[in-house]
Motif scaffolding. Structure first.
Motif, mmCIF file in Angstrom:
data_model
loop_
_atom_site.group_PDB
_atom_site.id
_atom_site.type_symbol
_atom_site.label_atom_id
_atom_site.label_comp_id
_atom_site.label_asym_id
_atom_site.label_seq_id
_atom_site.Cartn_x
_atom_site.Cartn_y
_atom_site.Cartn_z
ATOM 1 N N ILE A 45 0.844 -1.192 0.000
ATOM 2 C CA ILE A 45 0.000 0.000 0.000
ATOM 3 C C ILE A 45 0.882 1.246 0.000
ATOM 4 C CG2 ILE A 45 -1.951 -1.132 1.114
ATOM 5 C CD1 ILE A 45 -1.092 0.167 3.746
ATOM 6 N N ALA A 46 0.310 2.358 -0.406
ATOM 7 C CA ALA A 46 1.028 3.637 -0.425
ATOM 8 C C ALA A 46 0.063 4.740 -0.047
ATOM 9 C CB ALA A 46 1.619 3.892 -1.807
ATOM 10 N N TRP A 47 0.596 5.778 0.592
ATOM 11 C CA TRP A 47 -0.225 6.942 0.953
ATOM 12 C C TRP A 47 0.651 8.178 1.001
ATOM 13 C CZ3 TRP A 47 1.085 3.043 4.371
ATOM 14 C CH2 TRP A 47 1.815 3.406 5.504
ATOM 15 N N ASP A 48 -0.009 9.333 0.954
ATOM 16 C CA ASP A 48 0.707 10.610 1.054
ATOM 17 C C ASP A 48 1.185 10.804 2.483
ATOM 18 O OD1 ASP A 48 0.124 11.156 -1.600
ATOM 19 O OD2 ASP A 48 -1.661 12.317 -1.123
ATOM 20 N N SER A 49 2.414 11.263 2.631
ATOM 21 C CA SER A 49 2.958 11.464 3.976
ATOM 22 C C SER A 49 2.276 12.647 4.662
ATOM 23 C CB SER A 49 4.468 11.674 3.922
ATOM 24 O OG SER A 49 4.779 12.817 3.176
ATOM 25 N N ASN A 50 2.263 12.589 5.976
ATOM 26 C CA ASN A 50 1.701 13.653 6.801
ATOM 27 C C ASN A 50 2.855 14.572 7.202
ATOM 28 O OD1 ASN A 50 0.887 15.073 9.239
ATOM 29 N ND2 ASN A 50 -0.895 13.734 9.255
ATOM 30 N N THR A 51 2.675 15.860 7.058
ATOM 31 C CA THR A 51 3.755 16.812 7.337
ATOM 32 C C THR A 51 3.643 17.479 8.711
ATOM 33 O OG1 THR A 51 2.528 18.558 6.214
ATOM 34 C CG2 THR A 51 4.105 17.303 4.888
ATOM 35 N N ASP A 52 2.724 17.002 9.540
ATOM 36 C CA ASP A 52 2.564 17.563 10.884
ATOM 37 C C ASP A 52 3.865 17.399 11.666
ATOM 38 O OD1 ASP A 52 1.978 17.986 13.629
ATOM 39 O OD2 ASP A 52 -0.089 17.359 13.337
ATOM 40 N N LYS A 53 4.328 18.465 12.304
ATOM 41 C CA LYS A 53 5.599 18.411 13.046
ATOM 42 C C LYS A 53 5.512 17.503 14.265
ATOM 43 C CE LYS A 53 4.558 22.462 15.745
ATOM 44 N NZ LYS A 53 5.057 23.411 16.647
ATOM 45 N N ASN A 54 4.305 17.196 14.729
ATOM 46 C CA ASN A 54 4.125 16.317 15.888
ATOM 47 C C ASN A 54 3.904 14.853 15.505
ATOM 48 O OD1 ASN A 54 4.328 18.378 17.871
ATOM 49 N ND2 ASN A 54 2.248 19.022 17.373
ATOM 50 N N LEU A 55 4.045 14.526 14.222
ATOM 51 C CA LEU A 55 3.830 13.160 13.748
ATOM 52 C C LEU A 55 4.846 12.203 14.372
ATOM 53 C CD1 LEU A 55 2.391 11.263 11.608
ATOM 54 C CD2 LEU A 55 4.407 11.711 10.193
ATOM 55 N N VAL A 56 4.345 11.076 14.886
ATOM 56 C CA VAL A 56 5.247 10.040 15.390
ATOM 57 C C VAL A 56 5.109 8.737 14.613
ATOM 58 C CG1 VAL A 56 5.451 10.983 17.720
ATOM 59 C CG2 VAL A 56 3.671 9.304 17.215
ATOM 60 N N GLY A 57 4.088 8.641 13.779
ATOM 61 C CA GLY A 57 3.952 7.422 12.988
ATOM 62 C C GLY A 57 2.573 7.243 12.394
ATOM 63 N N TYR A 58 2.367 6.018 11.907
ATOM 64 C CA TYR A 58 1.118 5.658 11.234
ATOM 65 C C TYR A 58 0.617 4.327 11.775
ATOM 66 C CZ TYR A 58 2.732 9.098 7.842
ATOM 67 O OH TYR A 58 3.169 10.246 7.246
ATOM 68 N N ARG A 59 -0.695 4.151 11.698
ATOM 69 C CA ARG A 59 -1.330 2.878 12.032
ATOM 70 C C ARG A 59 -2.147 2.448 10.822
ATOM 71 N NH1 ARG A 59 -3.075 4.941 17.948
ATOM 72 N NH2 ARG A 59 -1.033 4.651 18.909
ATOM 73 N N ILE A 60 -2.043 1.181 10.498
ATOM 74 C CA ILE A 60 -2.785 0.618 9.371
ATOM 75 C C ILE A 60 -3.871 -0.280 9.942
ATOM 76 C CG2 ILE A 60 -2.659 -0.800 7.300
ATOM 77 C CD1 ILE A 60 0.335 0.004 7.138
ATOM 78 N N PHE A 61 -5.120 0.038 9.626
ATOM 79 C CA PHE A 61 -6.267 -0.760 10.044
ATOM 80 C C PHE A 61 -6.728 -1.573 8.843
ATOM 81 C CE2 PHE A 61 -6.136 2.575 13.141
ATOM 82 C CZ PHE A 61 -6.631 2.009 14.305
ATOM 83 N N TYR A 62 -7.057 -2.851 9.081
ATOM 84 C CA TYR A 62 -7.509 -3.674 7.963
ATOM 85 C C TYR A 62 -8.438 -4.784 8.420
ATOM 86 C CZ TYR A 62 -3.747 -6.865 9.421
ATOM 87 O OH TYR A 62 -2.924 -7.697 10.128
ATOM 88 N N GLY A 63 -9.241 -5.255 7.469
ATOM 89 C CA GLY A 63 -10.177 -6.337 7.726
ATOM 90 C C GLY A 63 -10.672 -6.900 6.417
ATOM 91 N N THR A 64 -11.543 -7.884 6.501
ATOM 92 C CA THR A 64 -12.021 -8.554 5.288
ATOM 93 C C THR A 64 -13.394 -8.066 4.836
ATOM 94 O OG1 THR A 64 -12.831 -10.373 6.665
ATOM 95 C CG2 THR A 64 -10.639 -10.624 5.688
ATOM 96 N N PHE A 65 -13.930 -7.055 5.496
ATOM 97 C CA PHE A 65 -15.204 -6.453 5.086
ATOM 98 C C PHE A 65 -15.028 -4.936 5.026
ATOM 99 C CE2 PHE A 65 -16.427 -10.445 7.099
ATOM 100 C CZ PHE A 65 -17.266 -10.987 6.123
#
Length: 124
Positions: A45-65
């Motif tokens: 997967i790919a997404w646009d990066s977040n430029t917030d100076k307080n960003l510490v990371g990303y979480r990916i949520f997923y499921g089959t529905f």
């Protein structure tokens, strides 16, 4: 307050409650906790990066529905694959199964952004 503004306020509160409820009760595992015993399938997967100076990371949520995320991976702060773009290989999936995926950004206060647009793909 006019009826129009009441409708907008109701809509905003509804959207916020859906986002809050969607991730409630889902425990995010660190990406290092994913084992091959869970499955050998992968979706890139790919997404646009977040430029917030307080960003510490990303979480990916997923499921089959669609819209029903039962799994979460905390991928932390991922290096951009190209300027402004993040890529990640979601692993431990069942090959041939379709997954629905959304990403959130997380700031240093552990607050999550709204969910990204949902995408789907079949694990290979």
């Amino acid at each position: 307050m006019t009826l129009k503004w009441v409708f907008y306020l109701f809509f905003i509160l509804l959207c916020l409650s859906i986002v809050a409820c969607q991730s409630a009760g889902i425990i995010c595992r660190p990406s290092s906790a994913i084992t091959s015993s869970a499955g050998s399938g992968t979706i890139k997967i790919a997404w646009d990066s977040n430029t917030d100076k307080n960003l510490v990371g990303y979480r990916i949520f997923y499921g089959t529905f669609p819209g029903k995320y039962k799994n979460c991976v905390d991928v932390g702060k991922v290096t951009e694959s190209s300027p402004g773009v993040i890529q990640y290989n979601l692993t431990g999936l069942v090959k041939g199964k379709q997954y629905y995926i959304a990403v959130v950004a997380v700031n240093k206060y552990n607050q999550q952004s709204s969910f990204s647009v949902e995408v789907s793909g079949v694990a290979r």
